[in-house]
Design a protein around this motif. Structure first.
Motif, short mmCIF file in Angstrom:
data_model
loop_
_atom_site.label_atom_id
_atom_site.label_comp_id
_atom_site.label_asym_id
_atom_site.label_seq_id
_atom_site.Cartn_x
_atom_site.Cartn_y
_atom_site.Cartn_z
N ILE A 40 19.26 115.68 -8.50
CA ILE A 40 19.24 117.04 -7.85
C ILE A 40 20.46 117.63 -8.27
CG2 ILE A 40 18.67 118.41 -6.06
CD1 ILE A 40 17.48 115.97 -4.68
N PRO A 41 20.32 118.94 -9.06
CA PRO A 41 21.55 119.38 -9.68
C PRO A 41 22.11 120.38 -8.60
CG PRO A 41 19.64 120.67 -10.39
CD PRO A 41 19.07 119.18 -9.80
N GLY A 42 23.30 120.62 -8.80
CA GLY A 42 23.76 121.66 -8.00
C GLY A 42 25.03 120.92 -6.70
N TYR A 43 24.66 119.82 -6.34
CA TYR A 43 25.35 119.53 -5.14
C TYR A 43 26.25 118.13 -5.25
CZ TYR A 43 26.17 117.67 -0.38
OH TYR A 43 26.70 117.26 0.91
N GLU A 44 27.42 118.20 -4.88
CA GLU A 44 28.10 116.67 -5.00
C GLU A 44 29.01 116.55 -3.69
OE1 GLU A 44 29.79 115.88 -9.29
OE2 GLU A 44 30.34 118.07 -8.53
N HIS A 45 29.19 115.45 -3.36
CA HIS A 45 29.71 115.21 -1.90
C HIS A 45 30.95 113.73 -2.22
CE1 HIS A 45 29.58 115.24 2.73
NE2 HIS A 45 30.56 114.44 2.44
N LEU A 46 32.13 114.31 -2.18
CA LEU A 46 33.22 113.38 -2.59
C LEU A 46 33.41 112.75 -0.96
CD1 LEU A 46 36.51 113.92 -4.43
CD2 LEU A 46 36.53 113.13 -1.92
N LEU A 47 33.97 111.58 -0.94
CA LEU A 47 34.00 110.56 0.12
C LEU A 47 35.36 109.45 -0.26
CD1 LEU A 47 33.52 110.34 3.09
CD2 LEU A 47 31.81 108.76 2.68
N MET A 48 36.42 109.65 0.39
CA MET A 48 37.48 109.01 0.40
C MET A 48 37.14 107.45 0.79
SD MET A 48 39.72 110.27 -1.62
CE MET A 48 40.84 109.02 -1.28
N PRO A 49 37.45 106.64 0.19
CA PRO A 49 37.16 105.01 0.87
C PRO A 49 38.45 104.66 1.71
CG PRO A 49 37.58 104.80 -1.45
CD PRO A 49 37.64 106.21 -1.19
#
Length: 431
Positions: free
Chosen positions: A417-426
């Motif tokens: 699904i384009p347009g969304y990204e969610h970065l998460l630090m481990p």
């Protein structure tokens, strides 16, 4: 002596002639009689000179309840001055406008009403909202008696004391119209990003949502230094070539966007720092509802540089089952205890707790592409990242257990699904 006696009747006669045949008696009774006589002599003139007196209004219960609920959202929990705890009612031109303001955020709602004349009232906001929410399904009649207001709705009747409306501050005017956006699209974009905004008030700029507007595209971003959510959406600018970059308080924007989710079109008005609205202001309006908020400091991390683009492995997680599994395993986890994900073959082992602590373990089938890997996340952040992906499948892209991971949504056809990204630090695992 005879001259004095003769003069008395002459003086009395002159007095009677001067007063007329029906002279009013002296004292208070005389003044009252004179006033009644004057009133009877000029009844039409009196009626024309009498000003119109506002006595109250009638409004539909559902419309009033909706308007009250909207404005009550902006009531401060701890008002700096007592009048800010009130909801102002302005009646003019056949409309009832309700408003609340705390010098930072304002809310207004307009509904049709039936009334004579015009007036301004200020009533205790929270009590008014609770009463109207509990009223039965009848039209509401509001009558004003001096400093008291009586609300009658079918068999129910309540009386409230008014507050000094003259002490209430003027609401800010809306800044210039910037563009329009679909309500559902705005609500979804803000919901996906606002979860990553910081709750730490010592870093004000991170408690906001960044809006970067470039012609027909709006980029929405939020971060708390441990995660970063970015979403792009299309909108319709009022003027071609419009650009802006502002930071909006996340709580205010999330609440307003959610309320406008059902609107076909939301008008967005905007002014930046240094313009006529001082520190800058955002205004959202649709369907008779309007909210304004002051903007935060426009300084914001260069988030595009933080988003990784190269990965060595990825997992396709069934969003619903994965969220339920993490919630079960996390029952034994403390607030900051990480959840460990071990990917191998076609499954992921989800664990919480180690050593002498309480432990929870569950295995879930997934699609994994890469070498065996164990990676850990804050379990609350993990749940929000998967939930915000907004698809039946959440794809986890990773490069190593120590580098930022990125979640995206995947549609039923397997396409991202384009347009969304969610970065998460481990979280670094203990050896």
């Amino acid at each position: 002596m005879s001259a004095t006696t003769e003069n008395k009747p002459q003086s009395t006669t002159r007095a009677k002639r001067a007063a007329g045949p029906k002279a009013a008696p002296k004292g208070a009774a005389g003044k009252k009689a004179a006033a009644e006589k004057k009133a009877k002599a000029q009844p039409d003139a009196q009626k024309q000179a009498a000003p119109a007196v506002f006595t109250g209004f009638r409004v539909g219960r559902d419309e009033f309840a909706r308007a009250i609920a909207w404005t009550a959202r902006s009531l401060p929990s701890r008002p700096s001055v007592p009048v800010l705890a009130g909801i102002r009612l302005d009646l003019a031109d056949g409309e009832l406008r309700l408003s609340a303001f705390d010098y930072e955020v304002s809310a207004e709602a307009t509904v049709p009403a039936t009334f004579d004349g015009s007036a301004q009232l200020l009533l205790p906001g929270k009590v008014l909202a609770e009463i109207v929410h509990a009223l039965p399904a009848y039209p509401i009649d509001v009558a004003v008696h001096g400093v008291k207001v009586t609300m009658t709705c079918g068999p129910a009747r309540f009386t409230l004391l008014t507050m000094p409306v003259e002490d209430y501050p003027n609401l800010p005017e809306a800044p210039p119209l910037a563009g329009r956006v679909d309500g559902a699209t705005l609500a979804a974009a803000v919901a996906q990003t606002a979860v990553a905004a910081s709750r730490d008030e010592t870093l004000p700029m991170l408690t906001g949502v960044r809006l970067e507007i470039a012609d027909e595209t709006v980029t929405v971003a939020a971060t708390d230094r441990y995660r970063l959510a970015v979403r792009e959406l299309a909108w319709r600018p009022h003027t071609q070539g419009f650009t802006a970059a502002v930071v909006v308080p996340a709580k205010v924007l999330a609440s307003a966007a959610k309320a406008f989710a059902g609107a076909d079109e939301v008008e967005v008005s905007l002014s930046g720092p240094g313009e006529q609205h001082g520190a800058g202001m955002l205004c959202l309006s649709a369907g008779g509802l309007r909210t304004t908020t002051r903007l935060l400091d426009p300084e914001f991390p260069k988030f595009r540089e933080l988003m990784p683009t190269e990965f060595t492995a990825h997992a396709d997680l069934p969003a619903g089952p994965f969220v339920e599994t993490v919630k079960r395993v996390a029952l034994v986890a403390e607030r900051d205890t990480p959840i460990r994900l071990t990917f191998a073959g076609e499954q992921v082992t989800i664990e919480a707790g180690t050593g002498d602590e309480a432990q929870g373990v569950e295995v879930l089938p997934v699609t994994w592409s890469g070498e065996e890997m164990a990676i850990a996340f804050n379990h609350a952040f993990l749940l929000e990242a998967v939930g915000a992906a907004a698809g039946p499948t959440a794809r986890l892209n990773v490069a190593s257990p120590l580098l930022p991971a990125v979640f995206v949504g995947v549609a039923d056809d397997g396409e991202r699904i384009p347009g969304y990204e969610h970065l998460l630090m481990p979280i670094r695992l203990a050896s």
